[in-house]
Design an enzyme around this catalytic site. Structure first.
Site, short mmCIF file in Angstrom:
data_model
loop_
_atom_site.label_atom_id
_atom_site.label_comp_id
_atom_site.label_asym_id
_atom_site.label_seq_id
_atom_site.Cartn_x
_atom_site.Cartn_y
_atom_site.Cartn_z
N CYS A 2 -20.50 63.02 144.64
CA CYS A 2 -21.53 62.79 143.63
C CYS A 2 -22.32 64.08 143.51
O CYS A 2 -23.04 64.46 144.43
CB CYS A 2 -22.43 61.63 144.04
N GLU A 111 -19.52 62.27 136.87
CA GLU A 111 -18.35 62.72 137.61
C GLU A 111 -17.43 63.45 136.67
O GLU A 111 -17.41 63.19 135.46
CB GLU A 111 -17.64 61.53 138.26
#
Length: 261
Positions: A2, A111
């Protein structure tokens, strides 16, 4: 991993979800990057016996975990994520995993799907958020780092796990999501050892998130407005599952975002 996320909920919404007595005002943030301050919730506020008020508190921490034994942060890698499968054993994280588990408030995360090496294609960014909207709580770790001159700095990392079926075509990792009904157990580091909360670090249900392909505006930390979450409009082909890639160097903090240090 992340590497970017967002928190656009109001302070009142955060206060209600996490059961906080108080919280300072903060602006919506659409493109939170490593080394910037992030809002975390800890369950370590000491209360006198018989005091029924919550032990939870909200605080800001630098996104970039620094173990207490680090001598020179400049010579230490930027730890923005911790693998949940190994955090309890890793020297950098095992003390925090046992004593300083926290929740990290977010509205969703970004992402990038990485193309095969040698393809000359650009990475494709996605804005990944709960289908039902609202706030998501990432599992996190906290460490208060003390420098040689005695200055203290709260630092944090996001715990990650393997992907669910929805995330897998985009990336091979995703943040650990802690559900509201599990907040108390996760934050109870006095009675709940890492092995007792291991079940909470599974991938989120397959239908929990939705992924929206966005433009490459999000790639630049200086782009910090709602436009980074707008759906991309160009033609696109669905990606294949992600392959392992080298860890990218974290970008420097933006000058126009919230400052902590």
């Amino acid at each position: 991993m992340c590497g970017r996320f967002s928190l656009t909920a109001t302070p009142e919404e955060v206060q209600e979800l996490f059961g906080l007595e108080e919280i300072e005002d903060f602006p919506p943030r659409y493109n939170i990057a490593p080394t910037q301050p992030i809002l975390i919730i800890a369950g370590d506020r000491r209360r006198a016996e018989g005091d029924n008020r919550t032990d939870r508190r909200a605080l800001l921490a630098r996104w970039g975990f620094l173990p207490g034994w680090v001598k020179d942060p400049a010579d230490f890698p930027l730890l923005i994520n911790a693998r949940s499968e190994t955090a309890a054993e890793k020297v950098s994280f095992r003390a925090a995993m046992r004593h300083r588990r926290v929740l990290i408030a977010a509205s969703g995360f970004y992402e990038w799907h990485r193309p095969p090496k040698g393809s000359n294609e650009k990475s494709t960014p996605y804005w990944i958020k709960p289908k039902q909207g609202g706030i998501v709580a990432f599992g996190g770790l906290l460490e208060t780092y003390m420098s040689a001159d005695g200055a203290e700095m709260d630092t944090a990392a996001v715990l990650t796990t393997g992907p669910n079926q929805m995330i897998a075509p985009i990336h091979n990792r995703m943040p650990v999501v802690i559900r509201p009904e599990d907040f108390t157990r996760w934050l109870d580091c006095l009675n709940q050892e890492p092995r007792h909360v291991n079940d909470l670090m599974a991938p989120a249900p397959n239908d929990y998130f939705e992924a929206i392909r966005v433009s490459d505006l999000v790639n630049k930390v200086a782009n910090s407005g709602p436009e980074v979450q707008m759906p991309a409009t160009d033609k696109f082909e669905q990606p294949e599952p992600a392959q392992p890639v080298r860890k990218a160097k974290a970008p420097p903090p933006a000058s126009d975002q919230l400052k902590l240090f």
